[in-house]
Design an enzyme around this catalytic site. Structure first.
Site, short mmCIF file in Angstrom:
data_model
loop_
_atom_site.label_atom_id
_atom_site.label_comp_id
_atom_site.label_asym_id
_atom_site.label_seq_id
_atom_site.Cartn_x
_atom_site.Cartn_y
_atom_site.Cartn_z
N SER A 298 0.85 -1.20 0.00
CA SER A 298 0.00 0.00 0.00
C SER A 298 0.89 1.24 0.00
O SER A 298 2.02 1.20 0.50
CB SER A 298 -0.87 0.00 1.26
N TYR B 84 -1.69 -0.77 10.42
CA TYR B 84 -1.89 -1.22 9.03
C TYR B 84 -0.70 -0.80 8.16
O TYR B 84 -0.15 -1.59 7.39
CB TYR B 84 -3.19 -0.63 8.49
P1 NDP Z 1 -11.57 -5.41 0.91
O1 NDP Z 1 -11.72 -5.06 2.35
O2 NDP Z 1 -12.56 -4.89 -0.06
O3 NDP Z 1 -11.55 -7.02 0.76
C1 NDP Z 1 -10.75 -7.77 1.61
C2 NDP Z 1 -10.78 -9.22 1.18
O4 NDP Z 1 -9.91 -9.96 2.05
C3 NDP Z 1 -12.14 -9.87 1.31
O5 NDP Z 1 -12.30 -10.77 0.23
C4 NDP Z 1 -12.06 -10.65 2.63
O6 NDP Z 1 -12.89 -11.81 2.66
C5 NDP Z 1 -10.61 -11.07 2.59
N1 NDP Z 1 -10.03 -11.40 3.89
C6 NDP Z 1 -9.89 -10.61 4.98
N2 NDP Z 1 -9.28 -11.29 5.97
C7 NDP Z 1 -9.00 -12.54 5.48
C8 NDP Z 1 -8.40 -13.69 6.00
N3 NDP Z 1 -7.92 -13.73 7.26
N4 NDP Z 1 -8.31 -14.81 5.23
C9 NDP Z 1 -8.78 -14.79 3.95
N5 NDP Z 1 -9.36 -13.71 3.39
C10 NDP Z 1 -9.48 -12.60 4.16
O7 NDP Z 1 -10.08 -5.01 0.52
P2 NDP Z 1 -9.47 -4.21 -0.76
O8 NDP Z 1 -9.94 -4.85 -2.00
O9 NDP Z 1 -9.69 -2.76 -0.54
O10 NDP Z 1 -7.92 -4.45 -0.56
C11 NDP Z 1 -7.23 -5.51 -1.18
C12 NDP Z 1 -5.74 -5.34 -0.91
O11 NDP Z 1 -5.30 -4.08 -1.40
C13 NDP Z 1 -5.39 -5.34 0.59
O12 NDP Z 1 -4.14 -5.99 0.76
C14 NDP Z 1 -5.26 -3.87 0.92
O13 NDP Z 1 -4.43 -3.63 2.04
C15 NDP Z 1 -4.67 -3.34 -0.36
N6 NDP Z 1 -4.88 -1.91 -0.56
C16 NDP Z 1 -6.14 -1.39 -0.68
C17 NDP Z 1 -6.31 -0.02 -0.86
C18 NDP Z 1 -7.66 0.62 -0.99
O14 NDP Z 1 -7.72 1.86 -1.06
N7 NDP Z 1 -8.74 -0.14 -1.04
C19 NDP Z 1 -5.16 0.88 -0.91
C20 NDP Z 1 -3.89 0.23 -0.74
C21 NDP Z 1 -3.77 -1.11 -0.58
P3 NDP Z 1 -14.46 -11.74 3.15
O15 NDP Z 1 -15.20 -10.94 2.09
O16 NDP Z 1 -14.89 -13.17 3.21
O17 NDP Z 1 -14.44 -11.04 4.48
#
Ligand code: NDP
Length: 250
Positions: A145, A159
């Site tokens: 990120s 985070y």
């Molecule tokens: P979301 O919160 O939209 O989605 C998170 C996903 O991770 C969901 O599918 C969730 O599953 C899954 N998840 C969470 N915990 C676990 C776990 N312990 N085991 C398996 N699956 C898990 O996230 P984003 O799409 O926004 O982010 C995706 C990536 O991008 C992350 O690494 C985030 O840090 C990074 N990122 C995002 C940014 C943003 O602005 N959105 C900016 C910078 C980085 P479920 O739906 O079943 O809960």
């Protein structure tokens, strides 16, 4: 065994992971959609992929738990075949606050979900991909990120620190396995429209901050997925230990 490329994307039930799963499927990969609890959303992405003629499985697994990761990779082995691409996408964040208000339990939970998960999945992937261990190589893409550089003061230093660890893990592992047919890279997105911001207590965070982004808008999940796909693909065959920052210039 099928010669089709196989991709495992963690946390692919929504947001960036879901877009990545759909994009990889469009580009010919058989895809494993991992999710934690939202089975309905994961099945919807699987349905979308299958309607378009793609091959896909969904696997519930908490990627912060070693036993779940073992089961996840064993399922990919048996149902899809040899893994060629791993995308470590699953991560969480918690309510915005200052460091002194972060509990030890919360800090450890963030590190387990965001960092330990990446370590466990990388380990399982390297054991399968490394030419040193009889594999045929592969590509790993980690989701870091822009927070790894900003530090996210007054929001979520825990985070941000977890993403700093992802940067270091990416660089170290890339160099460790560079001669074994495995490329390891990361993307560091900026402000992207997903449901993640609601977990921090501010669903409209991207809109509040978009005027500070040089391109004056937030990013779309697909714009991150495109960078992930490129890093995993043969087009990036000489790229390892590198970072792409889809941030709109932030
Ligand atoms: P979301 O919160 O939209 O989605 C998170 C996903 O991770 C969901 O599918 C969730 O599953 C899954 N998840 C969470 N915990 C676990 C776990 N312990 N085991 C398996 N699956 C898990 O996230 P984003 O799409 O926004 O982010 C995706 C990536 O991008 C992350 O690494 C985030 O840090 C990074 N990122 C995002 C940014 C943003 O602005 N959105 C900016 C910078 C980085 P479920 O739906 O079943 O809960």
């Amino acid at each position: 065994m099928s010669a089709q490329k196989v991709a495992l994307i963690t946390g692919a039930s929504r947001g960036i992971g879901a877009e990545t799963a759909m994009l990889f499927a469009q580009h010919g990969y058989a895809v494993c959609i991992n999710y934690l609890s939202n089975a309905e959303a994961a099945y919807a992405i699987k349905h979308h992929i299958e309607q378009a003629g793609g091959r896909c499985i969904t696997v519930q697994a908490d990627v912060s738990l070693a036993d779940d990761v073992d089961r996840l990779f064993a399922t990919v082995d048996s149902e899809l075949g040899s893994i060629s691409a791993l995308v470590n996408n699953a991560a969480i964040l918690a309510a915005q606050c200052r460091l002194e208000d972060i509990s030890e339990q919360r800090f450890m939970n963030i590190l387990r979900t965001n960092v330990l998960s990446c370590f466990l999945c990388c380990k399982a992937a390297v054991q399968r991909m490394s030419t040193r261990q009889g594999g045929t190589g592969g590509a790993i893409v980690n989701l870091s990120s822009a927070a790894s550089k900003s530090g996210s003061p007054n929001e979520y230093i825990d985070y941000a620190a977890s993403k700093g660890a992802i940067d270091t893990l990416t660089r170290g592992l890339a160099l460790e396995v560079a001669a074994e047919g495995i490329r390891v890279n990361a993307v560091r997105p900026g402000l992207i429209y997903t449901e993640m911001h609601a977990s921090g207590g501010e669903a409209l965070r991207v809109d509040r901050l978009k005027s500070k982004i040089p391109m004056l808008r937030g990013g779309r999940p697909k714009e991150v997925a495109q960078a992930i796909l490129w890093l995993a693909s043969e087009h990036a065959s000489f790229v390892t230990g590198s970072f792409i920052d889809p941030t709109g210039g932030l």
